[in-house]
Design an enzyme around this catalytic site. Structure first.
Site, PDB file in Angstrom:
ATOM      1  N   GLU A 117       0.844  -1.200   0.000  1.00  0.00           N
ATOM      2  CA  GLU A 117       0.000   0.000   0.000  1.00  0.00           C
ATOM      3  C   GLU A 117       0.872   1.239   0.000  1.00  0.00           C
ATOM      4  OE1 GLU A 117      -1.817   0.900   3.955  1.00  0.00           O
ATOM      5  OE2 GLU A 117      -0.858  -0.992   4.551  1.00  0.00           O
ATOM      6  N   LYS A 119       2.718   4.517   1.062  1.00  0.00           N
ATOM      7  CA  LYS A 119       3.161   5.057   2.358  1.00  0.00           C
ATOM      8  C   LYS A 119       2.850   6.552   2.367  1.00  0.00           C
ATOM      9  CE  LYS A 119       7.150   5.418   5.454  1.00  0.00           C
ATOM     10  NZ  LYS A 119       7.086   6.889   5.620  1.00  0.00           N
ATOM     11  N   ASP A 121       2.758  10.324   3.295  1.00  0.00           N
ATOM     12  CA  ASP A 121       3.714  11.230   3.928  1.00  0.00           C
ATOM     13  C   ASP A 121       2.938  12.254   4.752  1.00  0.00           C
ATOM     14  OD1 ASP A 121       6.011  12.474   4.671  1.00  0.00           O
ATOM     15  OD2 ASP A 121       6.402  13.428   2.736  1.00  0.00           O
ATOM     16  N   TYR A 227      -4.884   2.541   8.342  1.00  0.00           N
ATOM     17  CA  TYR A 227      -4.134   1.426   7.765  1.00  0.00           C
ATOM     18  C   TYR A 227      -3.735   0.366   8.789  1.00  0.00           C
ATOM     19  CZ  TYR A 227      -0.199   4.350   9.355  1.00  0.00           C
ATOM     20  OH  TYR A 227       0.658   5.122  10.102  1.00  0.00           O
ATOM     21  N   LYS A 315      11.132   2.770   0.209  1.00  0.00           N
ATOM     22  CA  LYS A 315      11.125   4.212  -0.026  1.00  0.00           C
ATOM     23  C   LYS A 315      11.398   4.534  -1.491  1.00  0.00           C
ATOM     24  CE  LYS A 315      11.017   6.837   3.056  1.00  0.00           C
ATOM     25  NZ  LYS A 315      11.978   7.209   4.116  1.00  0.00           N
ATOM     26  N   CYS A 420      10.543  36.152 -30.342  1.00  0.00           N
ATOM     27  CA  CYS A 420      10.429  36.384 -28.912  1.00  0.00           C
ATOM     28  C   CYS A 420       8.963  36.410 -28.508  1.00  0.00           C
ATOM     29  CB  CYS A 420      11.087  37.716 -28.549  1.00  0.00           C
ATOM     30  SG  CYS A 420      10.812  38.214 -26.832  1.00  0.00           S
ATOM     31  N   CYS A 423       8.068  40.316 -27.324  1.00  0.00           N
ATOM     32  CA  CYS A 423       8.032  41.483 -28.224  1.00  0.00           C
ATOM     33  C   CYS A 423       7.976  41.105 -29.695  1.00  0.00           C
ATOM     34  CB  CYS A 423       9.246  42.374 -27.975  1.00  0.00           C
ATOM     35  SG  CYS A 423      10.821  41.639 -28.484  1.00  0.00           S
ATOM     36  N   CYS A 438      16.517  36.867 -27.870  1.00  0.00           N
ATOM     37  CA  CYS A 438      15.691  37.913 -28.466  1.00  0.00           C
ATOM     38  C   CYS A 438      16.588  39.052 -28.921  1.00  0.00           C
ATOM     39  CB  CYS A 438      14.674  38.416 -27.446  1.00  0.00           C
ATOM     40  SG  CYS A 438      13.824  39.928 -27.945  1.00  0.00           S
ATOM     41  N   CYS A 444      12.090  45.067 -25.843  1.00  0.00           N
ATOM     42  CA  CYS A 444      11.470  43.840 -25.338  1.00  0.00           C
ATOM     43  C   CYS A 444      11.115  44.061 -23.870  1.00  0.00           C
ATOM     44  CB  CYS A 444      12.429  42.658 -25.477  1.00  0.00           C
ATOM     45  SG  CYS A 444      11.798  41.127 -24.756  1.00  0.00           S
TER      46      CYS A 444
END
Length: 697
Positions: A117, A119, A121, A227, A315, A420, A423, A438, A444
């Protein structure tokens, strides 16, 4: 490792792990990543196994959680709440199965079922029911004594106040957690109210459950998965799966991904299934828990001092996670670089919620490195892909791999923009450059804003009261478009202070202070000005080198302008500066040669008084004003010391020999520079001669 070294190391590890346990379990503010914590525990266990006689009374291997805090009443667990041993790879899982079979006297062929199942956290919680009514809730604490959080637990929707069909005494155990959407919403509310933002859902859940005021817990969206169980007046079933089904029938939430597995191969297979779904579950998990399914076998297997023999936690790699790539956005930086950013389905990686990751550049997306060689086996990255994200330390998350088996059938290769996005100027990739940029310059908006943020940064103009946030605000409202506009603010908008005072967050005093701070920076040292221009490849150290070399803004500007054709004495002089290479020099002359860039710089300098670079008093120096080159191996001082000493005496230190070089200092191993100096008739000294010349022999 000697016995004494082992004793010292065990003491160090005990201190580190005890501190980490307190931060994690008591303060809900972890100080080290899970992976580092696990590594410390493994090292402690390895040393104890090698030197069992040195095992400490306060050994971390004998501890569960941490001592409970002082803010809560204490609850003594009738059945200890233990932690789990850890597995990190397939071999560990196989070893777990082997140890179970050996303990029970089962052959390798004998059937032995396990449950697998997710785990969760979160924070462990024990719920005690008597005659179907909730009477007590407690955290795990140190496994023996926990904190009484009954009032807080009653606010959790997943925790029923009463249950039917339960034994007279039932202690349900599980995990309190917070979903990803609820976590994001909570952090948004915290930010709006000026409260503390939580680093991840686990911290948020733990901090919420352990509030001294239950009314605060009630406002937090906590959830609970059951659980396991502790104290019972009668068994819940014959197997783990039967017991979980009965808890579900009573109204508890149990994890739907729990599966029955026939052995290690099926356990590993389900681990992979859960890992693949990790990012889409909507809550954090950090592994998979395996348990012997038969409860009678669990009873036979029993417990070690801190862990059950019949269960283990497999883990996930702490710095890796799989998630979905939802979009690729392009960010434009100060130098015009187009940087692709992955927008991800949020996933926790190494204790941090990750929703963005760098994709480096267009080659990386296409599955190539800078030399055109394949990376990731040539797999490209596409929107909709299932991607592996990794973190190393605190660096920006990166996309490491792609699962082609999960690629949508209608996906298309990503087309990197050639315009870009800010612009719409051409985005050009120069030969040999990994980055597309660019060409719009200050027209810009992305470049303009980022360059002005750089302009007011601490190492540049450092204008008090004008930071990144204010730059964005003023640019958005059309008050500033280039650095020169900053020094026009009072003239344009400061009449009577009214326009600035009327803005949100500004008053007469703050407006007055801002204008005064701007005026204070009209006098600026040359090195700071050069750095503030934000020219590509020209950092703070290089700016100071240039300032020291040229002395004044007028000399610097004239020289860089004169080097525009990249030849002649001005170009040679620029390249002669130790620390200035052709790439930096090209960036400098290119910026000053661009009409719009040069006009912007001229408009700025018109508002400034630029201070000359400070030079040492070199009236009596034999090398003041001379250009010196060091080559070969120096035996009585480092190259850095020699350079610093020469500059302190007013010399210019260059990295290359040219007609402008006055003196070459040559140590053993001098090669081409010595030959060129000889060809040009440049005076050459050995190290002793140099030290005698400057009076340091």
């Amino acid at each position: 490792m000697t016995s004494e070294n082992a004793r010292t190391e065990l003491g160090r590890l005990a201190a580190l792990l005890n501190k980490a346990n307190t931060a994690y379990y008591v303060s809900d503010a972890p100080e080290i990543p899970d992976a580092e914590y696990d590594a410390l525990r493994r090292r402690n266990a390895e040393i104890e196994a090698r030197f069992p006689e040195l095992k400490r009374k306060d050994s971390p291997s004998e501890q569960i959680g941490a001592r409970v805090g002082d803010g809560f009443a204490k609850v003594e667990h009738r059945v200890r709440m233990l932690s789990l041993g850890n597995a990190f790879d397939r071999d560990d899982v196989a070893a777990f199965d082997t140890s179970i079979r050996k303990y029970l006297g089962l052959s390798d062929e004998a059937p032995l079922a396990y449950t697998a199942e997710p785990k969760i956290d979160g924070l462990s919680l024990s719920l005690r029911y008597e005659n179907g009514a909730l009477v007590e809730a407690a955290t795990r604490g140190d496994g023996t004594v926990g904190e009484n959080v009954t009032a807080n637990a009653r606010t959790i929707d997943d925790v029923p106040e009463t249950i039917r069909g339960a034994p007279d005494i039932l202690e349900v155990r599980g995990e309190v957690y917070m979903s990803h959407p609820d976590f994001a919403a909570l952090n948004e509310r915290q930010e709006q109210s000026g409260g503390k933002r939580f680093a991840n859902p686990r911290n948020a859940a733990a901090g919420s459950l352990r509030q001294l005021d239950a009314t605060i817990t009630k406002t937090r969206p906590l959830r609970f998965f059951a659980y396991s169980w502790g104290d019972l007046s009668e068994p819940l079933g014959e197997t783990q799966m039967d017991a979980l089904a009965r808890l579900s029938d009573m109204g508890f939430s149990t994890n739907p991904l729990t599966r029955l597995c026939a052995g290690p191969d099926e356990m590993i297979a389900h681990y992979a299934v859960i890992e693949e779904q990790r990012a889409t579950l909507g809550y954090d998990i950090d592994g998979v828990v395996y348990k012997v399914n038969d409860l009678a076998l669990q009873a036979r297997l029993g417990f070690r001092s801190t862990t059950p023999r019949w269960a283990i936690a497999h883990k996930f790699p702490a710095e890796l996670a799989w998630t979905r790539l939802e979009a690729i956005d392009i960010q434009v930086g100060r130098t015009g670089a187009l940087s692709p950013v992955a927008r991800l389905t949020p996933v926790t990686v190494g204790g941090v919620v990750v929703s963005n990751a760098t994709l480096h550049n267009e080659d990386y997306i296409a599955g190539r490195d800078a030399r055109g060689q394949q990376i990731r086996g040539g797999k490209d990255i596409r929107v909709g892909d299932w991607v592996q994200v990794y973190r190393a330390g605190d660096v920006i998350p990166k996309v490491a791999d792609v699962d082609l088996g999960k690629r949508p059938h209608d996906s298309q290769p990503y087309t990197f923009p050639t315009l870009c996005p800010e612009c719409h100027s051409d985005a050009i990739r120069e030969e040999g450059d990994a980055v597309r940029r660019c060409s719009g310059g200050m027209i810009c908006p992305a470049q303009a804003v980022e360059r002005m943020k750089h302009f007011v940064s601490r190492a540049a103009f450092d204008i008090e009261g004008l930071g990144a946030k204010q730059v964005e605000q003023f640019y958005r409202d059309g008050w500033i478009k280039e650095p020169a506009d900053i020094f026009m603010l009072r003239e344009r908008y400061g009449s009577g202070m009214q326009q600035l005072r009327n803005r949100e967050g500004w008053g007469e005093k703050s407006a007055t202070n801002l204008f005064a701070a701007i005026d204070d920076k009209r006098n600026i040292p040359l090195g700071r000005l050069i750095f503030a221009l934000g020219l590509r490849h020209v950092g703070e150290a290089a700016s100071n080198l240039l300032a020291t070399h040229y002395g004044t803004w007028e000399a610097f500007e004239t020289a860089i302008t004169g080097a525009a054709d990249r030849q002649g004495p001005d170009w040679d002089d620029l390249l002669s500066i130790d620390g200035v290479g052709e790439v930096m020099a090209t960036s400098l002359v290119t910026a000053f040669a661009q009409e719009s860039e040069r006009e912007s710089i001229d408009r700025l300098v018109a508002h400034l008084s630029v201070g000359a670079a400070t030079r040492p008093d070199t009236a009596d120096s034999p090398v003041a004003g001379k250009t010196v080159v060091f080559t070969g191996t120096l035996e009585k001082m480092t190259r850095a010391e020699a350079k610093a000493r020469a500059e302190a005496l007013g010399a210019k230190v260059s990295g290359s020999v040219s007609a402008r070089t006055d003196l070459l200092v040559a140590g053993p191993g001098a090669g081409s520079k010595a030959r060129k100096a000889a060809e040009l008739g440049i005076e050459t000294l050995d190290e002793d001669g140099w030290l005698a010349l400057i009076g340091a022999a």
